[in-house]
Scaffold this motif. Structure first.
Motif, PDB file in Angstrom:
ATOM      1  N   ILE A  48     -30.136  12.923  50.054  1.00 58.69           N
ATOM      2  CA  ILE A  48     -28.779  12.814  50.590  1.00 58.69           C
ATOM      3  C   ILE A  48     -27.856  12.312  49.484  1.00 58.69           C
ATOM      4  CG2 ILE A  48     -27.315  11.730  52.320  1.00 58.69           C
ATOM      5  CD1 ILE A  48     -29.797  11.376  54.041  1.00 58.69           C
ATOM      6  N   ARG A  49     -26.820  13.086  49.240  1.00 55.16           N
ATOM      7  CA  ARG A  49     -25.810  12.703  48.258  1.00 55.16           C
ATOM      8  C   ARG A  49     -24.451  12.792  48.932  1.00 55.16           C
ATOM      9  NH1 ARG A  49     -25.388  12.156  42.776  1.00 55.16           N
ATOM     10  NH2 ARG A  49     -27.601  12.672  42.549  1.00 55.16           N
ATOM     11  N   ILE A  50     -23.649  11.767  48.791  1.00 50.32           N
ATOM     12  CA  ILE A  50     -22.321  11.751  49.390  1.00 50.32           C
ATOM     13  C   ILE A  50     -21.299  11.684  48.278  1.00 50.32           C
ATOM     14  CG2 ILE A  50     -22.204   9.221  49.632  1.00 50.32           C
ATOM     15  CD1 ILE A  50     -20.768   9.764  52.335  1.00 50.32           C
ATOM     16  N   GLY A  51     -20.209  12.444  48.430  1.00 51.47           N
ATOM     17  CA  GLY A  51     -19.242  12.478  47.350  1.00 51.47           C
ATOM     18  C   GLY A  51     -17.903  13.013  47.790  1.00 51.47           C
ATOM     19  N   ALA A  52     -17.014  13.113  46.841  1.00 47.98           N
ATOM     20  CA  ALA A  52     -15.656  13.588  47.105  1.00 47.98           C
ATOM     21  C   ALA A  52     -15.089  14.167  45.830  1.00 47.98           C
ATOM     22  CB  ALA A  52     -14.781  12.452  47.611  1.00 47.98           C
ATOM     23  N   SER A  53     -14.110  15.041  45.986  1.00 46.71           N
ATOM     24  CA  SER A  53     -13.417  15.617  44.839  1.00 46.71           C
ATOM     25  C   SER A  53     -11.959  15.816  45.197  1.00 46.71           C
ATOM     26  CB  SER A  53     -14.053  16.954  44.431  1.00 46.71           C
ATOM     27  OG  SER A  53     -13.856  17.931  45.427  1.00 46.71           O
ATOM     28  N   ILE A  54     -11.108  15.774  44.205  1.00 45.21           N
ATOM     29  CA  ILE A  54      -9.678  15.968  44.378  1.00 45.21           C
ATOM     30  C   ILE A  54      -9.165  16.723  43.158  1.00 45.21           C
ATOM     31  CG2 ILE A  54      -9.154  13.706  43.341  1.00 45.21           C
ATOM     32  CD1 ILE A  54      -6.728  13.579  45.172  1.00 45.21           C
ATOM     33  N   GLY A  55      -8.241  17.660  43.403  1.00 44.88           N
ATOM     34  CA  GLY A  55      -7.719  18.426  42.285  1.00 44.88           C
ATOM     35  C   GLY A  55      -6.673  19.425  42.734  1.00 44.88           C
ATOM     36  N   ALA A  56      -6.430  20.399  41.891  1.00 47.91           N
ATOM     37  CA  ALA A  56      -5.431  21.428  42.178  1.00 47.91           C
ATOM     38  C   ALA A  56      -5.870  22.722  41.536  1.00 47.91           C
ATOM     39  CB  ALA A  56      -4.066  21.018  41.658  1.00 47.91           C
ATOM     40  N   SER A  57      -5.482  23.846  42.173  1.00 50.76           N
ATOM     41  CA  SER A  57      -5.850  25.150  41.647  1.00 50.76           C
ATOM     42  C   SER A  57      -4.813  26.160  42.102  1.00 50.76           C
ATOM     43  CB  SER A  57      -7.242  25.557  42.151  1.00 50.76           C
ATOM     44  OG  SER A  57      -7.588  26.839  41.691  1.00 50.76           O
ATOM     45  N   GLY A  58      -4.327  26.958  41.141  1.00 57.99           N
ATOM     46  CA  GLY A  58      -3.328  27.961  41.508  1.00 57.99           C
ATOM     47  C   GLY A  58      -2.600  28.474  40.298  1.00 57.99           C
ATOM     48  N   VAL A  59      -1.446  29.079  40.564  1.00 57.70           N
ATOM     49  CA  VAL A  59      -0.618  29.618  39.486  1.00 57.70           C
ATOM     50  C   VAL A  59      -0.063  28.457  38.675  1.00 57.70           C
ATOM     51  CG1 VAL A  59       1.411  31.025  38.959  1.00 57.70           C
ATOM     52  CG2 VAL A  59      -0.078  31.627  40.883  1.00 57.70           C
ATOM     53  N   LEU A  60      -0.044  28.638  37.367  1.00 57.51           N
ATOM     54  CA  LEU A  60       0.372  27.563  36.476  1.00 57.51           C
ATOM     55  C   LEU A  60       1.767  27.059  36.798  1.00 57.51           C
ATOM     56  CD1 LEU A  60      -0.299  25.800  34.022  1.00 57.51           C
ATOM     57  CD2 LEU A  60       0.597  27.623  32.553  1.00 57.51           C
ATOM     58  N   GLU A  61       2.682  27.969  37.157  1.00 55.05           N
ATOM     59  CA  GLU A  61       4.052  27.560  37.439  1.00 55.05           C
ATOM     60  C   GLU A  61       4.139  26.672  38.669  1.00 55.05           C
ATOM     61  OE1 GLU A  61       3.092  30.509  36.713  1.00 55.05           O
ATOM     62  OE2 GLU A  61       4.174  31.126  34.893  1.00 55.05           O
ATOM     63  N   HIS A  62       3.180  26.797  39.601  1.00 59.89           N
ATOM     64  CA  HIS A  62       3.192  26.004  40.824  1.00 59.89           C
ATOM     65  C   HIS A  62       2.250  24.800  40.751  1.00 59.89           C
ATOM     66  CE1 HIS A  62       4.117  30.169  42.770  1.00 59.89           C
ATOM     67  NE2 HIS A  62       5.192  29.644  42.174  1.00 59.89           N
ATOM     68  N   PHE A  63       1.601  24.631  39.579  1.00 64.75           N
ATOM     69  CA  PHE A  63       0.567  23.611  39.462  1.00 64.75           C
ATOM     70  C   PHE A  63       1.148  22.226  39.720  1.00 64.75           C
ATOM     71  CE2 PHE A  63      -2.584  20.918  37.337  1.00 64.75           C
ATOM     72  CZ  PHE A  63      -3.757  21.470  37.839  1.00 64.75           C
ATOM     73  N   GLY A  64       0.479  21.434  40.560  1.00 68.00           N
ATOM     74  CA  GLY A  64       0.942  20.101  40.922  1.00 68.00           C
ATOM     75  C   GLY A  64       1.726  20.064  42.209  1.00 68.00           C
ATOM     76  N   GLN A  65       2.140  21.227  42.706  1.00 66.83           N
ATOM     77  CA  GLN A  65       2.846  21.269  43.978  1.00 66.83           C
ATOM     78  C   GLN A  65       1.836  21.211  45.123  1.00 66.83           C
ATOM     79  OE1 GLN A  65       5.423  24.700  44.050  1.00 66.83           O
ATOM     80  NE2 GLN A  65       6.356  24.198  42.056  1.00 66.83           N
ATOM     81  N   GLY A  66       2.313  20.895  46.295  1.00 67.14           N
ATOM     82  CA  GLY A  66       1.440  20.728  47.442  1.00 67.14           C
ATOM     83  C   GLY A  66       0.602  21.942  47.746  1.00 67.14           C
ATOM     84  N   ARG A  67       1.127  23.129  47.490  1.00 65.90           N
ATOM     85  CA  ARG A  67       0.370  24.330  47.833  1.00 65.90           C
ATOM     86  C   ARG A  67      -0.852  24.563  46.940  1.00 65.90           C
ATOM     87  NH1 ARG A  67       4.824  28.905  46.101  1.00 65.90           N
ATOM     88  NH2 ARG A  67       6.229  27.440  45.094  1.00 65.90           N
ATOM     89  N   THR A  68      -0.914  23.833  45.793  1.00 63.26           N
ATOM     90  CA  THR A  68      -2.086  23.992  44.911  1.00 63.26           C
ATOM     91  C   THR A  68      -3.097  22.855  45.065  1.00 63.26           C
ATOM     92  OG1 THR A  68      -1.038  22.811  43.066  1.00 63.26           O
ATOM     93  CG2 THR A  68      -0.675  25.195  43.220  1.00 63.26           C
ATOM     94  N   GLU A  69      -2.759  21.817  45.799  1.00 60.77           N
ATOM     95  CA  GLU A  69      -3.671  20.677  45.936  1.00 60.77           C
ATOM     96  C   GLU A  69      -4.876  21.043  46.802  1.00 60.77           C
ATOM     97  OE1 GLU A  69      -1.513  17.376  47.441  1.00 60.77           O
ATOM     98  OE2 GLU A  69      -0.284  17.113  45.636  1.00 60.77           O
ATOM     99  N   GLN A  70      -6.035  20.418  46.461  1.00 61.98           N
ATOM    100  CA  GLN A  70      -7.238  20.620  47.252  1.00 61.98           C
ATOM    101  C   GLN A  70      -8.114  19.375  47.136  1.00 61.98           C
ATOM    102  OE1 GLN A  70      -8.924  24.116  45.437  1.00 61.98           O
ATOM    103  NE2 GLN A  70      -9.945  22.944  43.814  1.00 61.98           N
ATOM    104  N   TRP A  71      -8.872  19.097  48.182  1.00 65.23           N
ATOM    105  CA  TRP A  71      -9.803  17.977  48.140  1.00 65.23           C
ATOM    106  C   TRP A  71     -10.941  18.209  49.127  1.00 65.23           C
ATOM    107  CZ3 TRP A  71     -10.533  15.351  52.689  1.00 65.23           C
ATOM    108  CH2 TRP A  71      -9.520  15.436  53.649  1.00 65.23           C
ATOM    109  N   THR A  72     -12.061  17.557  48.839  1.00 65.92           N
ATOM    110  CA  THR A  72     -13.230  17.631  49.728  1.00 65.92           C
ATOM    111  C   THR A  72     -13.873  16.248  49.787  1.00 65.92           C
ATOM    112  OG1 THR A  72     -14.737  18.239  47.925  1.00 65.92           O
ATOM    113  CG2 THR A  72     -13.711  20.039  49.132  1.00 65.92           C
ATOM    114  N   VAL A  73     -14.496  15.964  50.902  1.00 64.84           N
ATOM    115  CA  VAL A  73     -15.224  14.716  51.061  1.00 64.84           C
ATOM    116  C   VAL A  73     -16.316  14.937  52.090  1.00 64.84           C
ATOM    117  CG1 VAL A  73     -13.621  13.847  52.835  1.00 64.84           C
ATOM    118  CG2 VAL A  73     -15.049  12.250  51.537  1.00 64.84           C
TER     119      VAL A  73
END
Length: 504
Positions: free
Chosen positions: A324-349
């Motif tokens: 059993i391994r528990i973890g989380a990740s946070i980041g962004a993925s998308g078009v460079l011009e939109h990078f950092g905007q809410g529509r590119t944010e992603q996270w998992t836990v």
């Protein structure tokens, strides 16, 4: 900020779960049926009737009992520079590095990924028939995970690695014991060879006097030429023994140089110019069986190897249960011009559970580890028996050599008295010179036999000290370069590291 709080909560929950973890597999303890636990193995070594030994504890620097500053300096130099000690020290450092590698599995594992690219994305991958434009893409993510050691696989691996470190440290002590003994042996052999050479020269000088007298008697017609040939043959035989002692001295000198980490032939000649065999200044202390088994580093090494093999059973057993391994990740993925905007944010836990059905050879692996532990126990029992056998054999050889030395010493004393009486009779004109010379030769032969016996006593002393296993404690305590590993490392969530449990 809210995502970061979730990440902290996840890790805190994981740390709390660790407190409820258990460790599968057998807990290590020295088996009750092991030879080391038998009363016979822990009894006295020396019998009350054995002379020149005591039941006192073997001193750490046992070679200092010879009260020879030059020998003490040679042993200390060998312990610092000998190649076998350097190899064993490197093996300890490697074992410690492997322990820390295993120990790191208890810590949260994290990573950072970042990517930027200019790409043509397939339209059909989005169920579109038209061609999509070329765009600049970017992605970045921070991830962290922690393995919850529910079934103690990491703890058992930690225990096995720590026991392996302690076994390698015991192997280093084995090397130190051997180096100290072999250095003393080489020094004693060089002194003994010089001593026996001097006595052989005295024998030869006396025989040459006999040759000269016999020649005069033959020239005067009072003796036969065959008597002269016989006397000359005896002188040649004695002369032929001198190179043997020279070779023994040179071999001991070369061996001593190697023990000191030097090229043979480069050792200062003054280091081996002693003409007398070093003598003990007190009865040889041997202690008892229990102290012997605690002191001998090869016994400690075998016991730690048994502890490591036992812990590996738990490592293999843990593979029967889920990981059993528990973890989380946070980041962004998308078009460079939109990078950092809410529509590119992603996270998992969340947790990740992996479980292999026990049809992949896990049970066979567990049986293999158990068989390895059985073999380690048998090896440990064998090392204990060998330690006792070597000590008793060396002690018996030493006491018998002392008995022979006493008998030859009596013979030497009687031959000395006879030679003195014949010398006085010759000076008084009551006995021929050849009779006095024969008595002197008999005394010289007794001295040579006693010197050989003293050499054997000295070698048996070294063998007994080697069997007793002393000489590593003070060198290990004073050696600032000796590596060490903590036996209680703080774990995330406050769980202490498992330490290998030694019976010592």
């Amino acid at each position: 900020m809210k995502t970061r709080s979730r990440l902290v909560s996840v890790l805190s929950a994981a740390a709390a779960l660790v407190a409820g973890c258990t460790s599968v597999g057998p807990d290590y303890h020295l088996p009750q049926n092991s030879v080391m636990r038998s009363p016979e193995a822990n009894g006295p070594i020396a019998r009350p009737a054995q002379r020149a030994v005591s039941i006192g504890a073997v001193p750490n620097d046992w070679w200092q009992l010879y009260d020879d500053p030059k020998l003490d300096a040679l042993v200390k130099a060998a312990l610092a520079a000998n190649t076998d000690v350097r190899v064993a020290l490197a093996n300890v450092q490697r074992a410690i590095a492997m322990y820390h590698e295993v120990d790191a599995e208890h810590l949260p594992q994290g990573g950072v990924d970042a990517e930027a690219a200019r790409a043509q994305i397939s339209g059909e991958s989005f169920l579109k028939e038209e061609k999509l434009p070329v765009v600049n893409l970017a992605a970045a993510a921070l991830s962290v995970s922690y393995q919850i050691d529910f079934f103690g696989k990491l703890a058992r691996a930690d225990e096995a690695a720590l026991a392996a470190v302690e076994a390698s440290q015991a192997a280093l002590d084995v090397a130190r014991v051997s180096v100290a003994a072999e250095t003393v042996r080489a020094y004693v052999q060089s002194c003994a060879a010089n001593h026996e050479y001097d006595i052989a020269e005295e024998q030869l000088a006396l025989q040459e006097k006999g040759v000269a007298i016999t020649r005069k008697l033959v020239d005067a017609g009072r003796d036969q030429p065959t008597d002269l040939l016989r006397a000359q043959a005896q002188a040649d035989t004695l002369r032929a023994a001198l190179p043997r002692f020279e070779a023994q001295h040179e071999a001991a000198t070369y061996r001593l140089a190697v023990m000191l980490g030097k090229v043979p032939g480069t050792l200062d000649a003054s280091a081996t110019q002693c003409r007398r065999i070093p003598l003990l200044t007190q009865p040889l202390p041997v202690g008892d069986g229990a102290a012997l088994l605690k002191r001998r580093p090869d016994v400690r090494q075998a016991e730690r190897e048994l502890a490591s093999a036992t812990a590996k059973i738990g490592v293999a057993t843990a593979d029967l249960y889920p990981s059993i391994r528990i973890g989380a990740s946070i980041g962004a993925s998308g078009v460079l011009e939109h990078f950092g905007q809410g529509r590119t944010e992603q996270w998992t836990v969340g947790p990740m559970i992996t479980w292999s059905l026990p049809t992949n050879g896990v049970r066979a692996h567990i049986k293999g580890m158990a068989a390895g532990a059985d073999a380690a126990l048998a090896h440990f029992d064998g090392v204990v028996l060998k330690a006792l056998q070597e000590t008793q054999t060396s002690l018996s050889a030493y006491t018998r050599a002392l008995e022979r030395d006493d008998a030859l010493r009596d013979a030497r004393d009687k031959s000395r008295a006879a030679a003195e009486q014949n010398r006085q009779l010759y000076r008084a004109g009551r006995a021929p010179y050849l009779t006095s010379l024969d008595a002197a030769r008999t005394h010289a032969n007794a001295e040579a036999a006693l010197a050989a016996a003293e050499t054997q006593v000295a070698m048996d002393q070294v063998n007994l000290f080697l069997a007793l296993g002393g000489g590593w404690q003070s060198s290990a305590d004073n050696d600032q370069t000796s590596p060490a590993v903590s036996r209680s490392t703080s774990r995330p969530g406050g769980t202490p590291a498992l330490a290998a449990r030694s019976p010592y």
